[in-house]
Design a protein around this motif. Structure first.
Motif, mmCIF file in Angstrom:
data_model
loop_
_atom_site.group_PDB
_atom_site.id
_atom_site.type_symbol
_atom_site.label_atom_id
_atom_site.label_comp_id
_atom_site.label_asym_id
_atom_site.label_seq_id
_atom_site.Cartn_x
_atom_site.Cartn_y
_atom_site.Cartn_z
ATOM 1 N N UNK A 1 4.153 -1.000 4.070
ATOM 2 C CA UNK A 1 3.627 0.286 3.597
ATOM 3 C C UNK A 1 2.679 0.106 2.423
ATOM 4 N N UNK A 2 3.078 -0.705 1.445
ATOM 5 C CA UNK A 2 2.242 -0.907 0.259
ATOM 6 C C UNK A 2 0.953 -1.657 0.599
ATOM 7 N N UNK A 3 1.036 -2.613 1.531
ATOM 8 C CA UNK A 3 -0.164 -3.341 1.934
ATOM 9 C C UNK A 3 -1.179 -2.404 2.582
ATOM 10 N N UNK A 4 -0.702 -1.515 3.452
ATOM 11 C CA UNK A 4 -1.608 -0.583 4.110
ATOM 12 C C UNK A 4 -2.199 0.398 3.110
ATOM 13 N N UNK A 5 -1.407 0.799 2.105
ATOM 14 C CA UNK A 5 -1.918 1.699 1.065
ATOM 15 C C UNK A 5 -2.972 0.995 0.216
ATOM 16 N N UNK B 1 12.569 3.279 10.696
ATOM 17 C CA UNK B 1 13.541 3.572 9.629
ATOM 18 C C UNK B 1 13.747 2.339 8.762
ATOM 19 N N UNK B 2 13.793 2.549 7.447
ATOM 20 C CA UNK B 2 13.882 1.415 6.518
ATOM 21 C C UNK B 2 14.579 1.887 5.251
ATOM 22 N N UNK B 3 15.421 1.030 4.718
ATOM 23 C CA UNK B 3 16.060 1.377 3.446
ATOM 24 C C UNK B 3 15.099 1.012 2.318
ATOM 25 N N UNK B 4 14.622 2.035 1.610
ATOM 26 C CA UNK B 4 13.649 1.844 0.539
ATOM 27 C C UNK B 4 14.198 2.448 -0.736
ATOM 28 N N UNK B 5 14.370 1.586 -1.745
ATOM 29 C CA UNK B 5 14.919 2.003 -3.040
ATOM 30 C C UNK B 5 16.251 2.730 -2.860
ATOM 31 N N UNK B 6 17.073 2.200 -1.998
ATOM 32 C CA UNK B 6 18.417 2.724 -1.796
ATOM 33 C C UNK B 6 18.505 3.933 -0.899
ATOM 34 N N UNK B 7 17.374 4.378 -0.376
ATOM 35 C CA UNK B 7 17.360 5.562 0.476
ATOM 36 C C UNK B 7 16.763 5.221 1.837
ATOM 37 N N UNK C 1 14.338 5.746 4.701
ATOM 38 C CA UNK C 1 13.013 6.346 4.765
ATOM 39 C C UNK C 1 12.260 5.782 5.958
ATOM 40 N N UNK C 2 11.179 6.460 6.319
ATOM 41 C CA UNK C 2 10.299 5.953 7.376
ATOM 42 C C UNK C 2 9.194 5.152 6.695
ATOM 43 N N UNK C 3 9.125 3.868 7.055
ATOM 44 C CA UNK C 3 8.155 2.970 6.432
ATOM 45 C C UNK C 3 7.339 2.251 7.512
#
Length: 452
Positions: free
Chosen positions: A260-264, A402-408, A410-412
């Protein structure tokens, strides 16, 4: 009098020994200029237009379209100085028009650096498609290397291996128990071609064929089956992949990464203006940084010396699908390029590959390969190493998951990365460290800033 210059298929470099005539660009009787392309050939590396070093009138062509010729076989003959000589004028014996003097073929292997290769000439042998009528006795026949008079006698037989057009043909004979010394080659100077071996296999009663005792009969092809010659680019790919499987003890590890961060980051770069940066270029930049940390994977194995050779520069190959099959162009010195430069070079080489205009040098010399099979809509793969390299990174499609991101939850944007490596050059710890660093840079591009 005019001189008839014989132009032979030049050494195309990179170990290429043969080429297939795809399309003639000139006809008999055409006037050609020096360095004008006269034929388009397909090698095991690429499609190449071959320029002629002589200027004059084409007097003969050797080989029809679809014919395979070895390096050194005649391509055309050119009458030099015909179109510019006055009527009745006769050139001095041995003279050559300086304006039509042969020039070196730029981009091809040169015969100047080594002695001319000699093979035994069998009486009556000729290249496929050669004209039956001999050249007039009054015309001197000149090759690119020397002026030669008609030989009075055939050279003596030269001891050594049987002359075979390529290692693939030699392997075909060995696998099917064909004794090459019992065959008479139909190629130039008695060279044994693939067709000679196949003919021996089809007609064992007429051709002496030694069948190995353990040979298993090959079942006949079903009626209506289509046979596709395994030659050219497809044949070269098959040979390289088979060799990779035979010689390299490979292993594969893989990991899922949050891209996600790479695409951003890519979106922000492209929004700032200037040339667009591709995802492949960012992944390539990450690879070169990872190889700087783990140079074991930018190496090759020298079997003859029993040594691992670590290479100083990263010549990055990337898989490109074309109408002629899979090709792997190489970006030279990728470690010294920016993401913008990598994007431009990927685009340039991809365009040349799809147009069939890559030079043989563009497809060789790679030290590491990046395979973006995600463009085919698949998530993962276990790549086969591009011999003689030591590793290949595979990249699947980047899709929402679906991905666990920062403990939550999320869709990544998630991507699967796989690394196939030669277990002779490193152990799993090194391979895992390389792949983990790549994944860390994909998930947090700021990690890459430490190495810039």
């Amino acid at each position: 009098m005019p001189q008839v210059m014989e132009f032979k298929l030049p050494d195309l470099g990179e170990g290429l020994t043969e080429a297939e005539i795809v399309r003639w660009l000139v006809a008999v009787g055409d006037v050609v200029a020096i360095d004008q392309p006269v034929v388009e050939v397909e090698t095991a590396k690429a499609m190449v237009e071959v320029p002629c070093p002589y200027g004059g009138v084409v007097t003969a062509r050797f080989g029809e379209e679809g014919t395979e010729l070895p390096v050194g076989a005649p391509l055309i003959t050119v009458a030099v100085g015909v179109e510019c000589a006055p009527a009745g004028a006769v050139a001095p014996e041995g003279a050559q028009d300086s304006a039509n003097a042969p020039r070196p073929l730029i981009g091809y292997g040169s015969d100047d650096s080594r002695p001319a290769r000699r093979r035994r000439v069998r009486p009556g042998s000729a290249a496929p498609g050669a004209p039956a009528a001999p050249a007039p006795a009054a015309v001197a026949v000149v090759t690119a290397s020397a002026v030669t008079a008609p030989a009075a006698t055939a050279p003596a037989v030269v001891a050594g291996p049987v002359p075979v057009i390529s290692p693939l043909v030699r392997k075909l004979a060995r696998d099917h128990g064909v004794d090459l010394r019992a065959l008479r080659g139909s190629g130039p100077e008695g060279l044994i071609l693939r067709a000679d071996v196949e003919e021996a296999l089809r007609a064992p009663a007429q051709a002496p064929v030694a069948v190995a005792p353990a040979a298993v009969p090959v079942p006949a092809a079903p009626v209506g089956a289509t046979r596709i010659p395994l030659k050219g680019v497809r044949g070269a790919v098959a040979d390289k992949l088979s060799r990779s499987r035979r010689e390299i003890p490979d292993a594969t590890c893989w990991v899922d990464a949050d891209a996600t961060e790479l695409m951003a980051a890519r979106a922000a770069m492209n929004a700032a203006g200037g040339p667009k940066i591709s995802v492949l270029a960012l992944l390539a930049r990450i690879c070169t940084a990872a190889l700087a940390r783990h140079p074991e994977l930018n190496s090759t194995v020298d079997l003859a010396a029993n040594e691992i050779v670590r290479l100083p520069a990263v010549h990055l190959g990337f898989a490109a699908q074309t109408e002629r099959g899979l090709m792997v162009p190489v970006v030279r010195d990728a470690q010294a390029r920016s993401a913008e430069s990598l994007s431009a070079e990927f685009a340039r080489l991809t365009e040349l590959a799809r147009a069939g205009k890559l030079a043989p040098a563009d497809l060789t010399g790679g030290t590491f390969t990046l395979n973006n099979y995600g463009v085919f809509g698949v998530d993962g793969s276990t790549p086969i190493i591009n011999h003689p390299e030591a590793a290949m990174l595979g990249v699947g499609r980047i899709i929402p998951k679906p991905w666990v991101h920062q403990g939550e939850l999320a869709v990544r944007q998630v991507v699967q990365l796989s690394l196939t490596f030669d277990h002779r050059v490193c152990d799993g710890g090194t391979a895992g460290g390389f792949l983990r660093y790549v994944a860390d840079c994909v998930e947090s591009p700021s990690v890459l800033l430490r190495s810039l």
